[in-house]
Design a protein around this motif. Structure first.
Motif, PDB file in Angstrom:
ATOM      1  N   MET A   1       0.844  -1.171   0.000  1.00  0.00           N
ATOM      2  CA  MET A   1       0.000   0.000   0.000  1.00  0.00           C
ATOM      3  C   MET A   1       0.895   1.242   0.000  1.00  0.00           C
ATOM      4  N   ARG A   2       0.555   2.181  -0.837  1.00  0.00           N
ATOM      5  CA  ARG A   2       1.314   3.431  -0.930  1.00  0.00           C
ATOM      6  C   ARG A   2       0.676   4.473  -0.022  1.00  0.00           C
ATOM      7  N   VAL A   3       1.434   4.891   0.995  1.00  0.00           N
ATOM      8  CA  VAL A   3       0.915   5.772   2.037  1.00  0.00           C
ATOM      9  C   VAL A   3       1.710   7.077   2.046  1.00  0.00           C
ATOM     10  N   LEU A   4       0.992   8.187   2.072  1.00  0.00           N
ATOM     11  CA  LEU A   4       1.587   9.499   2.268  1.00  0.00           C
ATOM     12  C   LEU A   4       1.202   9.974   3.656  1.00  0.00           C
ATOM     13  N   ILE A   5       2.183  10.435   4.414  1.00  0.00           N
ATOM     14  CA  ILE A   5       1.971  10.927   5.768  1.00  0.00           C
ATOM     15  C   ILE A   5       2.280  12.418   5.783  1.00  0.00           C
ATOM     16  N   ALA A   6       1.332  13.223   6.260  1.00  0.00           N
ATOM     17  CA  ALA A   6       1.510  14.676   6.327  1.00  0.00           C
ATOM     18  C   ALA A   6       1.075  15.166   7.697  1.00  0.00           C
ATOM     19  N   GLY A   7       1.492  16.378   8.008  1.00  0.00           N
ATOM     20  CA  GLY A   7       1.023  16.986   9.238  1.00  0.00           C
ATOM     21  C   GLY A   7       2.115  17.399  10.192  1.00  0.00           C
ATOM     22  N   ASP A   8       1.844  17.185  11.473  1.00  0.00           N
ATOM     23  CA  ASP A   8       2.672  17.722  12.546  1.00  0.00           C
ATOM     24  C   ASP A   8       3.582  16.680  13.183  1.00  0.00           C
ATOM     25  N   SER A   9       4.150  17.044  14.330  1.00  0.00           N
ATOM     26  CA  SER A   9       5.135  16.180  14.981  1.00  0.00           C
ATOM     27  C   SER A   9       4.576  14.846  15.434  1.00  0.00           C
ATOM     28  N   HIS A  10       3.268  14.758  15.634  1.00  0.00           N
ATOM     29  CA  HIS A  10       2.713  13.469  16.062  1.00  0.00           C
ATOM     30  C   HIS A  10       2.968  12.385  15.018  1.00  0.00           C
ATOM     31  N   LEU A  11       3.127  12.777  13.760  1.00  0.00           N
ATOM     32  CA  LEU A  11       3.486  11.810  12.720  1.00  0.00           C
ATOM     33  C   LEU A  11       4.921  11.990  12.228  1.00  0.00           C
ATOM     34  N   VAL A  52      -3.596   6.094   0.137  1.00  0.00           N
ATOM     35  CA  VAL A  52      -4.204   6.770   1.275  1.00  0.00           C
ATOM     36  C   VAL A  52      -3.263   7.891   1.732  1.00  0.00           C
ATOM     37  N   VAL A  53      -3.850   8.973   2.189  1.00  0.00           N
ATOM     38  CA  VAL A  53      -3.097  10.072   2.800  1.00  0.00           C
ATOM     39  C   VAL A  53      -3.470  10.098   4.276  1.00  0.00           C
ATOM     40  N   VAL A  54      -2.474   9.965   5.129  1.00  0.00           N
ATOM     41  CA  VAL A  54      -2.681  10.011   6.575  1.00  0.00           C
ATOM     42  C   VAL A  54      -2.197  11.372   7.057  1.00  0.00           C
ATOM     43  N   VAL A  55      -3.025  12.056   7.831  1.00  0.00           N
ATOM     44  CA  VAL A  55      -2.674  13.396   8.291  1.00  0.00           C
ATOM     45  C   VAL A  55      -2.979  13.553   9.776  1.00  0.00           C
ATOM     46  N   SER A  56      -2.053  14.202  10.469  1.00  0.00           N
ATOM     47  CA  SER A  56      -2.242  14.598  11.867  1.00  0.00           C
ATOM     48  C   SER A  56      -2.105  16.109  11.915  1.00  0.00           C
ATOM     49  N   THR A  86      -8.231  10.632  -3.593  1.00  0.00           N
ATOM     50  CA  THR A  86      -7.395   9.791  -2.734  1.00  0.00           C
ATOM     51  C   THR A  86      -7.954   9.836  -1.316  1.00  0.00           C
ATOM     52  N   PRO A  87      -8.244   8.683  -0.733  1.00  0.00           N
ATOM     53  CA  PRO A  87      -8.818   8.664   0.613  1.00  0.00           C
ATOM     54  C   PRO A  87      -7.884   9.309   1.643  1.00  0.00           C
ATOM     55  N   VAL A  88      -8.477  10.011   2.592  1.00  0.00           N
ATOM     56  CA  VAL A  88      -7.735  10.661   3.668  1.00  0.00           C
ATOM     57  C   VAL A  88      -8.125  10.018   4.992  1.00  0.00           C
ATOM     58  N   LEU A  89      -7.108   9.728   5.796  1.00  0.00           N
ATOM     59  CA  LEU A  89      -7.291   9.241   7.158  1.00  0.00           C
ATOM     60  C   LEU A  89      -6.753  10.307   8.098  1.00  0.00           C
ATOM     61  N   LEU A  90      -7.608  10.856   8.940  1.00  0.00           N
ATOM     62  CA  LEU A  90      -7.216  11.850   9.931  1.00  0.00           C
ATOM     63  C   LEU A  90      -6.887  11.153  11.236  1.00  0.00           C
ATOM     64  N   ALA A 168      -7.747  -0.063   6.001  1.00  0.00           N
ATOM     65  CA  ALA A 168      -9.212  -0.046   5.836  1.00  0.00           C
ATOM     66  C   ALA A 168      -9.673   1.156   5.013  1.00  0.00           C
ATOM     67  N   THR A 169      -8.965   2.267   5.094  1.00  0.00           N
ATOM     68  CA  THR A 169      -9.344   3.488   4.411  1.00  0.00           C
ATOM     69  C   THR A 169      -8.840   3.520   2.966  1.00  0.00           C
ATOM     70  N   GLY A 170      -7.640   3.018   2.755  1.00  0.00           N
ATOM     71  CA  GLY A 170      -6.978   3.128   1.446  1.00  0.00           C
ATOM     72  C   GLY A 170      -7.674   2.378   0.337  1.00  0.00           C
ATOM     73  N   ARG A 171      -7.388   2.821  -0.854  1.00  0.00           N
ATOM     74  CA  ARG A 171      -7.970   2.149  -2.015  1.00  0.00           C
ATOM     75  C   ARG A 171      -7.057   0.998  -2.422  1.00  0.00           C
ATOM     76  N   SER A 172      -7.648  -0.027  -2.935  1.00  0.00           N
ATOM     77  CA  SER A 172      -6.899  -1.204  -3.420  1.00  0.00           C
ATOM     78  C   SER A 172      -6.422  -0.954  -4.822  1.00  0.00           C
ATOM     79  N   ARG A 173      -5.280  -1.462  -5.139  1.00  0.00           N
ATOM     80  CA  ARG A 173      -4.730  -1.308  -6.501  1.00  0.00           C
ATOM     81  C   ARG A 173      -4.603  -2.659  -7.145  1.00  0.00           C
TER      82      ARG A 173
END
Length: 173
Positions: A1-11, A52-56, A86-90, A168-173
């Motif tokens: 799964m290809r995951v992008l992580i964005a946001g603050d220090s928690h990630l 999926v894009v994961v953001v904190s 692209t699905p986003v997980l907060l 669970a959030t991400g799209r399948s390829r």
């Protein structure tokens, strides 16, 4: 799964510690970031390249950087527009241990920002991981001495929960 992580220090901190939520995940998260910093983090990236894009985001907005709530909401909305299909997980703000956190942070204010972000992400079809719920078994032991950054024990609970939610959030390829 290809995951992008964005946001603050928690990630951003887990990456510096060698932890990740997925093999090969790309992190552009930067400590101290607020929602209005997200466009700079993702400016050169194509969201469709990720499953999926994961953001904190929200802790610094509600705390020491004091971003007005309406400006925060607009920035989160802009980020969701950037993500497009692209699905986003907060990952919501974990809150804080008010007895140790400086006067900049309060659980009530952090919850208000977390709720605003969660509402926007859910409305856009994304998913939300309630970080306070995941960390509840640790209580104050979830936080380091500053009262708002997370301990290794907190990441031991949080990262597997994030990985599961990302799958669970991400799209399948």
């Amino acid at each position: 799964m290809r995951v992008l992580i964005a946001g603050d220090s928690h990630l951003a901190r887990p990456v510096r510690g060698g932890w990740s939520i997925a093999p090969g995940a790309v992190s552009v998260a930067v400590g101290g970031s607020v929602a209005t910093d997200l466009p700079c983090q993702v400016a050169t990236l194509d969201p469709s390249a990720y499953d999926v894009v994961v953001v904190s985001i929200g802790t610094n907005d509600a705390g020491w950087r004091e971003v007005p709530l309406e400006e925060f909401r607009a920035a989160v909305s802009g980020f969701l527009s950037w993500a497009g299909q692209t699905p986003v997980l907060l990952m919501t703000s974990p809150g804080c241990d008010e007895s140790r956190a400086s006067g900049h942070w309060s659980d009530a204010r952090l919850r208000a920002y977390a709720d605003a972000a969660a509402e926007a992400v859910t409305r856009a079809g994304g998913s939300v991981l309630s970080t306070p719920s995941v960390l509840a078994p640790l209580g104050a032991a979830a936080f380091v001495e500053d009262g708002f950054h997370l301990t290794p024990a907190a990441y031991d609970l949080l990262l597997p929960a994030l990985a599961e939610a990302a799958r669970a959030t991400g799209r399948s390829r």
